[in-house]
Design an enzyme around this catalytic site. Structure first.
Site, PDB file in Angstrom:
ATOM      1  N   GLU A   6       7.979  10.175   0.719  1.00 53.93           N
ATOM      2  CA  GLU A   6       8.981   9.256   0.177  1.00 53.93           C
ATOM      3  C   GLU A   6       9.471   9.890  -1.104  1.00 53.93           C
ATOM      4  OE1 GLU A   6      10.294   6.843   1.720  1.00 53.93           O
ATOM      5  OE2 GLU A   6       8.901   6.936   3.387  1.00 53.93           O
ATOM      6  N   CYS A  27      11.888   4.558  -8.028  1.00 56.00           N
ATOM      7  CA  CYS A  27      12.725   5.294  -7.077  1.00 56.00           C
ATOM      8  C   CYS A  27      13.844   4.395  -6.577  1.00 56.00           C
ATOM      9  CB  CYS A  27      11.872   5.771  -5.915  1.00 56.00           C
ATOM     10  SG  CYS A  27      10.818   4.461  -5.304  1.00 56.00           S
TER      11      CYS A  27
HETATM   12  P1  NAD Z   1       7.255  14.832  -9.003  1.00 55.29           P
HETATM   13  O1  NAD Z   1       7.919  15.290  -7.760  1.00 55.29           O
HETATM   14  O2  NAD Z   1       7.526  15.578 -10.250  1.00 55.29           O
HETATM   15  O3  NAD Z   1       5.673  14.834  -8.809  1.00 55.29           O
HETATM   16  C1  NAD Z   1       5.065  14.174  -7.716  1.00 55.29           C
HETATM   17  C2  NAD Z   1       3.720  14.811  -7.464  1.00 55.29           C
HETATM   18  O4  NAD Z   1       3.913  16.130  -6.931  1.00 55.29           O
HETATM   19  C3  NAD Z   1       2.875  14.991  -8.725  1.00 55.29           C
HETATM   20  O5  NAD Z   1       1.521  14.732  -8.420  1.00 55.29           O
HETATM   21  C4  NAD Z   1       3.099  16.453  -9.062  1.00 55.29           C
HETATM   22  O6  NAD Z   1       2.101  17.011  -9.831  1.00 55.29           O
HETATM   23  C5  NAD Z   1       3.131  17.068  -7.678  1.00 55.29           C
HETATM   24  N1  NAD Z   1       3.770  18.384  -7.599  1.00 55.29           N
HETATM   25  C6  NAD Z   1       4.753  18.877  -8.374  1.00 55.29           C
HETATM   26  N2  NAD Z   1       5.085  20.126  -7.965  1.00 55.29           N
HETATM   27  C7  NAD Z   1       4.297  20.412  -6.894  1.00 55.29           C
HETATM   28  C8  NAD Z   1       4.161  21.532  -6.025  1.00 55.29           C
HETATM   29  N3  NAD Z   1       4.928  22.601  -6.159  1.00 55.29           N
HETATM   30  N4  NAD Z   1       3.244  21.474  -5.035  1.00 55.29           N
HETATM   31  C9  NAD Z   1       2.467  20.377  -4.865  1.00 55.29           C
HETATM   32  N5  NAD Z   1       2.560  19.274  -5.662  1.00 55.29           N
HETATM   33  C10 NAD Z   1       3.454  19.295  -6.661  1.00 55.29           C
HETATM   34  O7  NAD Z   1       7.627  13.268  -9.172  1.00 55.29           O
HETATM   35  P2  NAD Z   1       7.300  12.280 -10.369  1.00 55.29           P
HETATM   36  O8  NAD Z   1       8.116  12.664 -11.551  1.00 55.29           O
HETATM   37  O9  NAD Z   1       5.855  12.076 -10.547  1.00 55.29           O
HETATM   38  O10 NAD Z   1       7.877  10.924  -9.756  1.00 55.29           O
HETATM   39  C11 NAD Z   1       9.242  10.636  -9.757  1.00 55.29           C
HETATM   40  C12 NAD Z   1       9.897  10.971  -8.441  1.00 55.29           C
HETATM   41  O11 NAD Z   1       9.230  10.277  -7.395  1.00 55.29           O
HETATM   42  C13 NAD Z   1      11.341  10.508  -8.380  1.00 55.29           C
HETATM   43  O12 NAD Z   1      12.122  11.488  -7.739  1.00 55.29           O
HETATM   44  C14 NAD Z   1      11.256   9.237  -7.538  1.00 55.29           C
HETATM   45  O13 NAD Z   1      12.465   8.887  -6.891  1.00 55.29           O
HETATM   46  C15 NAD Z   1      10.168   9.581  -6.597  1.00 55.29           C
HETATM   47  N6  NAD Z   1       9.541   8.377  -6.034  1.00 55.29           N
HETATM   48  C16 NAD Z   1       9.900   8.001  -4.778  1.00 55.29           C
HETATM   49  C17 NAD Z   1       9.372   6.853  -4.224  1.00 55.29           C
HETATM   50  C18 NAD Z   1       9.761   6.408  -2.838  1.00 55.29           C
HETATM   51  O14 NAD Z   1       9.099   5.529  -2.293  1.00 55.29           O
HETATM   52  N7  NAD Z   1      10.797   6.991  -2.250  1.00 55.29           N
HETATM   53  C19 NAD Z   1       8.466   6.087  -4.960  1.00 55.29           C
HETATM   54  C20 NAD Z   1       8.107   6.518  -6.238  1.00 55.29           C
HETATM   55  C21 NAD Z   1       8.653   7.670  -6.772  1.00 55.29           C
END
Ligand code: NAD
Length: 543
Positions: free
Chosen positions: A293, A327
């Protein structure tokens, strides 16, 4: 041994505490916040039965009081990812062989612990660590989290009941097996409930999990791990580690036993993951499940028949609760020319009444954004807008990171409906509005549909039923969660299954049966009671 068919009826949603003045819950959370602040933590990783501390201690600070130290967590490295996978695989056979009801009772007990003994801890750590006000923390870390745990048990019971028909003389049955290997859960900072659900949903289905949360959510994730231990989760079923994302990906995505990823976060990270999984496809024992998501650019489309107060409320709550870091947050709005002035006037007037500051003072509606990186990115959009003559900032526009990462709720009015803040995910308290010709509703719908690559949430505000029906149909693929006369945020488990498609994810609807199917792999068994003993069919005889 299971000697009964047990019943797990549809739960009711966990009631939301209101934290009104003089309420017992308000007194309790204030006390818990104080005690948390007085008790610095030293948070380990949890690998198998071990609590793993390292020399690399990373400070945990509230985003709204960046110099206050809540404690530290131990950062891991590549070897910890290997250890977590090994611990998970070692726990696999006993976990998947446990009768499912016993697995279920662990998570039902965890839900009850969160609802009672640990409620203020999970709400308090979410307020302090992620900077949510008390109500936002309550609906996330208490209510949604508890609902995820309870509803998933009910949904899994319903899935297990689904069985094929059988012709006479035989029996057909389906086993809902867990996946072969381990599941990787990678969670974002913004919802404590999401982090817990990403690992718990897969584990409930009998899978073993390696869980890596965002660093800014570790303070509350640690409470959930304690709850799981107290609820009786065996060692190694969920292994919680804190490592750099790319290091995690490198090890997990090239492992033969990688069986699936349960991700929530940004679209770019998910795309990177999908790509590395594709590149490694020949290494795996089985095709991995890829569930993500991701981002959103959620819209509010206001029709000329809309009630102005409904529109303004949807915009303020939809765009600015939790500083727009949902999100689902409203981040682009389309105002009809006949109502635009009235909506803008009320919007600006009401925003002027909103207080910003620490969530420890309950009168603050808006708090700080999560960290310096987010602050710099969001304020960068605001600065660019200030310097662009085609857009106007009609509310907010100021920001300050001297004490915490505070950004005023900001409304940008764009004359170009494709201006960058109308298209890109900002993930902060910034709403961009565009005024359209009230008679050009159909063209505006096409604009809404084609402006961003995302399709997560959206809202239509209208009193004209033809307009509601028309826009609902035309925007069929523009949002996975569509709201009519409401804000586009605040999905409730069991009521509005949540998730979007296009650039917003695989739409596997967290907290629903659709999601659980992804962590199960069906095996069909046919058993014949009196088997045939002659290969010849009747048609083989000519007469
Ligand atoms: P992010 O993508 O920066 O991080 C999410 C997770 O991925 C973290 O644990 C991070 O450490 C990890 N990560 C980052 N780079 C990685 C890599 N290369 N390999 C593996 N893991 C990696 O997101 P965030 O800033 O924590 O959250 C905000 C984002 O999440 C926004 O884009 C938001 O829209 C989205 N979000 C979506 C939903 C949904 O249900 N669609 C819900 C909540 C948040």
């Amino acid at each position: 041994m299971t000697i009964g068919t047990f019943s797990y009826p549809m739960p009711v949603n966990e009631p939301t505490f209101q934290y009104a003045p003089n309420s017992p819950e308000k007194a309790a959370i204030k006390k818990t916040l104080q005690s948390l602040k007085n008790t610095p933590v030293d948070i380990p990783m949890y690998i198998g039965g071990e609590q793993v501390f390292t020399d690399k201690k990373i400070a945990i600070n509230p985003p709204y009081e960046k110099d206050f130290l809540l404690g530290h967590f131990s950062e891991g490295e590549e070897k910890h990812v290997h250890q977590a996978i090994e611990a998970a695989l070692a726990a696999k056979s006993s976990w998947e062989e446990m009768s499912w009801e016993n697995r279920a009772h662990i998570f039902l007990k965890a839900a009850d612990l969160l609802a009672t003994k640990y409620r203020y801890h999970i709400v308090g750590t979410t307020m302090l660590g992620q900077g949510k006000n008390v109500y936002q923390a309550e609906i996330d870390a208490a209510c949604e989290f508890i609902d995820f745990l309870r509803f998933n048990v009910h949904y899994l019971a319903e899935i297990y009941k689904q069985q094929p028909i059988s012709s006479p003389g035989m029996n057909n049955r389906v086993e809902w097996r867990p996946l072969e290997g381990f599941v990787l859960a990678v969670s974002p900072f913004n919802f404590t409930a999401i982090g817990g659900n990403l690992c718990a949903s897969a584990a409930l289905c009998g899978n073993v999990v390696v869980w890596k949360p965002a660093y800014t959510q570790i303070y509350s994730a640690n409470i959930f791990m304690q709850v799981l231990k107290e609820a009786g989760l065996p060692d190694g079923v969920i292994n919680l580690i804190y490592v750099d994302g790319p290091v995690l990906g490198k090890v997990c995505f090239s492992h033969r036993d990688f069986a699936g990823v349960h991700f929530t976060g940004s679209t770019n990270v998910f795309n990177t993951m999908w790509k590395s999984i594709g590149e490694n496809i020949n290494k795996y024992r089985t095709y991995p499940r890829i569930v993500g998501e991701t981002g959103g650019k959620d819209f509010v489309l206001i029709h000329k028949s809309a009630d102005v107060d409904v529109a303004v409320t949807a915009l303020i709550r939809g765009a600015f609760e939790f500083q727009g870091q949902k999100c689902s947050a409203a981040s682009r709005a389309y105002l009809p020319s006949n109502l635009a002035e009235a909506i803008k006037e009320k919007l600006v007037a009401q925003l002027a009444t909103i207080k910003m500051g620490t969530p420890e003072d309950f009168s603050n509606f808006v708090n700080a954004v999560i960290d310096e990186r987010a602050f710099d990115k969001i304020s960068g959009y605001i600065e660019t807008a200030k310097n662009n003559p085609t857009v106007k900032i009609i509310a907010g526009g100021n920001y300050d990171k001297s004490i915490g990462y505070f950004i005023e709720p900001t409304v940008i009015e764009a004359s170009d409906p494709k201006y960058k803040t109308m298209c890109e995910e900002i993930f902060g308290p910034v709403l961009t509005i565009y005024v359209y010709d009230a008679e050009a509703f159909e063209e505006t719908i096409s604009l809404v549909d084609s402006t961003s690559p995302y399709a997560l949430t959206g809202a239509i505000i209208a009193q004209d039923r033809f307009a509601v029906e028309f826009a609902t149909n035309k925007l069929r693929n523009a949002a996975g969660n569509l709201y009519i006369n409401d804000k586009p945020t605040g999905a409730v488990v069991g009521q509005q299954p949540f998730g979007g498609a296009r650039g917003s994810g695989t739409n596997d609807k967290a907290g629903s049966m659709i999601n659980l199917y992804r962590w199960l792999s069906a095996r069909t068994i046919k058993e014949v009671y009196v088997p045939v003993t002659d290969y010849k069919y009747p048609f083989l005889q000519e007469s």
